[in-house]
Design a protein around this motif. Structure first.
Motif, mmCIF file in Angstrom:
data_model
loop_
_atom_site.group_PDB
_atom_site.id
_atom_site.type_symbol
_atom_site.label_atom_id
_atom_site.label_comp_id
_atom_site.label_asym_id
_atom_site.label_seq_id
_atom_site.Cartn_x
_atom_site.Cartn_y
_atom_site.Cartn_z
ATOM 1 N N ASN A 1 0.830 -1.211 0.000
ATOM 2 C CA ASN A 1 0.000 0.000 0.000
ATOM 3 C C ASN A 1 0.867 1.265 0.000
ATOM 4 O O ASN A 1 0.598 2.232 0.726
ATOM 5 N N ALA A 2 1.915 1.236 -0.805
ATOM 6 C CA ALA A 2 2.861 2.351 -0.845
ATOM 7 C C ALA A 2 2.230 3.610 -1.442
ATOM 8 O O ALA A 2 1.419 3.528 -2.366
ATOM 9 N N PRO A 3 2.587 4.772 -0.906
ATOM 10 C CA PRO A 3 2.120 6.018 -1.513
ATOM 11 C C PRO A 3 2.794 6.231 -2.858
ATOM 12 O O PRO A 3 3.824 5.617 -3.151
ATOM 13 N N ARG A 4 2.235 7.088 -3.649
ATOM 14 C CA ARG A 4 2.868 7.445 -4.916
ATOM 15 C C ARG A 4 3.921 8.515 -4.659
ATOM 16 O O ARG A 4 3.814 9.284 -3.695
ATOM 17 N N VAL A 5 4.914 8.565 -5.523
ATOM 18 C CA VAL A 5 6.020 9.496 -5.341
ATOM 19 C C VAL A 5 6.105 10.449 -6.532
ATOM 20 O O VAL A 5 6.096 10.026 -7.689
ATOM 21 N N LEU A 6 6.177 11.739 -6.205
ATOM 22 C CA LEU A 6 6.385 12.784 -7.206
ATOM 23 C C LEU A 6 7.758 13.392 -6.948
ATOM 24 O O LEU A 6 7.990 13.970 -5.887
ATOM 25 N N ILE A 7 8.663 13.246 -7.898
ATOM 26 C CA ILE A 7 9.982 13.857 -7.769
ATOM 27 C C ILE A 7 9.873 15.347 -8.088
ATOM 28 O O ILE A 7 9.289 15.732 -9.103
ATOM 29 N N LEU A 8 10.435 16.175 -7.218
ATOM 30 C CA LEU A 8 10.494 17.617 -7.445
ATOM 31 C C LEU A 8 11.964 18.003 -7.364
ATOM 32 O O LEU A 8 12.543 18.037 -6.275
ATOM 33 N N SER A 9 12.575 18.268 -8.518
ATOM 34 C CA SER A 9 14.023 18.413 -8.554
ATOM 35 C C SER A 9 14.446 19.531 -9.500
ATOM 36 O O SER A 9 13.722 19.902 -10.426
ATOM 37 N N MET A 10 15.657 20.045 -9.272
ATOM 38 C CA MET A 10 16.231 21.029 -10.189
ATOM 39 C C MET A 10 16.973 20.349 -11.331
ATOM 40 O O MET A 10 17.386 20.994 -12.281
ATOM 41 N N TYR A 11 17.138 19.023 -11.256
ATOM 42 C CA TYR A 11 17.917 18.290 -12.248
ATOM 43 C C TYR A 11 17.005 17.661 -13.297
ATOM 44 O O TYR A 11 16.042 16.965 -12.959
ATOM 45 N N ASP A 12 17.312 17.887 -14.570
ATOM 46 C CA ASP A 12 16.493 17.313 -15.643
ATOM 47 C C ASP A 12 17.302 16.422 -16.579
ATOM 48 O O ASP A 12 16.835 16.045 -17.653
ATOM 49 N N GLY A 13 18.519 16.046 -16.176
ATOM 50 C CA GLY A 13 19.342 15.186 -17.014
ATOM 51 C C GLY A 13 18.856 13.749 -17.019
ATOM 52 O O GLY A 13 18.198 13.281 -16.077
ATOM 53 N N GLU A 14 19.180 13.023 -18.092
ATOM 54 C CA GLU A 14 18.771 11.633 -18.215
ATOM 55 C C GLU A 14 19.276 10.788 -17.045
ATOM 56 O O GLU A 14 18.611 9.839 -16.615
ATOM 57 N N GLU A 15 20.473 11.138 -16.539
ATOM 58 C CA GLU A 15 21.067 10.345 -15.460
ATOM 59 C C GLU A 15 20.290 10.479 -14.155
ATOM 60 O O GLU A 15 20.482 9.685 -13.219
ATOM 61 N N TYR A 16 19.401 11.470 -14.062
ATOM 62 C CA TYR A 16 18.538 11.626 -12.890
ATOM 63 C C TYR A 16 17.137 11.100 -13.166
ATOM 64 O O TYR A 16 16.525 10.457 -12.306
ATOM 65 N N VAL A 17 16.626 11.397 -14.349
ATOM 66 C CA VAL A 17 15.238 11.060 -14.683
ATOM 67 C C VAL A 17 15.017 9.551 -14.749
ATOM 68 O O VAL A 17 14.115 9.011 -14.094
ATOM 69 N N ARG A 18 15.839 8.856 -15.522
ATOM 70 C CA ARG A 18 15.613 7.428 -15.735
ATOM 71 C C ARG A 18 15.701 6.608 -14.442
ATOM 72 O O ARG A 18 14.842 5.759 -14.183
ATOM 73 N N PRO A 19 16.734 6.819 -13.598
ATOM 74 C CA PRO A 19 16.775 6.059 -12.342
ATOM 75 C C PRO A 19 15.564 6.328 -11.447
ATOM 76 O O PRO A 19 15.082 5.415 -10.768
ATOM 77 N N ALA A 20 15.077 7.577 -11.445
ATOM 78 C CA ALA A 20 13.917 7.915 -10.611
ATOM 79 C C ALA A 20 12.674 7.167 -11.081
ATOM 80 O O ALA A 20 11.905 6.643 -10.265
ATOM 81 N N ILE A 21 12.481 7.097 -12.387
ATOM 82 C CA ILE A 21 11.313 6.394 -12.920
ATOM 83 C C ILE A 21 11.449 4.892 -12.688
ATOM 84 O O ILE A 21 10.489 4.216 -12.314
ATOM 85 N N ARG A 22 12.664 4.367 -12.881
ATOM 86 C CA ARG A 22 12.881 2.939 -12.620
ATOM 87 C C ARG A 22 12.638 2.594 -11.155
ATOM 88 O O ARG A 22 12.223 1.492 -10.825
ATOM 89 N N ALA A 23 12.919 3.554 -10.276
ATOM 90 C CA ALA A 23 12.724 3.324 -8.836
ATOM 91 C C ALA A 23 11.251 3.326 -8.448
ATOM 92 O O ALA A 23 10.901 2.908 -7.339
ATOM 93 N N GLY A 24 10.382 3.828 -9.332
ATOM 94 C CA GLY A 24 8.950 3.783 -9.046
ATOM 95 C C GLY A 24 8.241 5.115 -8.955
ATOM 96 O O GLY A 24 7.063 5.171 -8.594
ATOM 97 N N ALA A 25 8.934 6.221 -9.283
ATOM 98 C CA ALA A 25 8.277 7.535 -9.239
ATOM 99 C C ALA A 25 7.168 7.611 -10.283
ATOM 100 O O ALA A 25 7.324 7.134 -11.403
ATOM 101 N N SER A 26 6.050 8.223 -9.910
ATOM 102 C CA SER A 26 4.917 8.378 -10.826
ATOM 103 C C SER A 26 4.954 9.711 -11.564
ATOM 104 O O SER A 26 4.196 9.911 -12.510
#
Length: 220
Positions: free
Chosen positions: A77-102
């Protein structure tokens, strides 16, 4: 009557966190149920407070946003996660989505975008800033600028991640064995398999890998 969305704020900069809290509290259908300043506290608070959405920064002490997102999303019953970040590089985005961010929103976005993102994510949808959406679209079309090789860290089991996290925090094998309730021999076996999977040969290499994949912070 509109259902209230319960929000947990995870941000290590006090001024930013307090500003976000003030803005979200002023929005009728949003309730800030907690605020923490590091990834480890985020995992604990997400389980204890049961928010609908966790608004998560990426770069934080103790455990970064990617690692915290992964641990939060592994719970029942995990909550959903919204990343709020100053970084928009692929090296930040892809790992965050793979980790489960919605969702993934850039900090330069307006308040209306943040409120919309929280509502969408709470409703089971995804929400991405235009720059982030472009990266994900390119990936879905096979248009990556550089072909990514599979990350060896993806093959680590949950137990191996636990052991690697504790190694990254400077714990010895006997200390890890005591924390996890296992034998020292079992811990050494896990360490050997982790080294083989990640292609490292010493503790320093394990620590670097723990930092790279977001299990511990470089500031630890």
């Amino acid at each position: 009557m509109t259902q209230t969305v319960r929000v947990l704020l995870v941000e290590d900069h006090t001024i930013v966190r307090e500003g976000l809290k003030a803005l979200l509290t002023a929005t009728e259908d949003l309730e800030v149920v907690g605020e923490v300043a590091d990834g480890r506290a985020a995992v604990e608070a997400a389980e204890r407070l049961a928010p609908d959405v966790v608004v998560m920064d990426i770069n934080m002490p103790k455990l970064d946003g990617v690692g915290a997102t992964r641990e939060i999303r592994e719970k029942v019953n995990a909550p959903r996660v919204l990343i709020l970040s100053m970084y928009d590089g692929e090296e930040y985005v892809r790992p965050a989505i793979r980790a489960g961010a919605s969702g993934y929103l850039l900090k330069g976005s307006g308040l209306s975008d943040l409120v919309t993102a929280i509502r969408e994510v709470a409703g089971g949808n995804a929400f991405f800033s235009p720059t982030v959406a472009k990266i994900l679209l390119q990936e879905s079309r096979g248009e990556r600028s550089v072909k990514e090789a599979p990350d060896p860290a993806d093959s680590l089991t949950k137990r191996e991640r636990e052991v690697l996290t504790l190694v990254g925090e400077g714990k010895s094998s006997p200390e890890i064995a005591k924390i996890l309730g296992l034998s020292v021999k079992t811990i050494e076996g896990h360490r050997g398999r982790i080294m083989a999977k990640l292609g490292v040969h010493n503790v320093a290499g394990l620590v670097r890998q723990a930092i790279r994949i977001g299990l511990v912070s470089a500031e630890h």
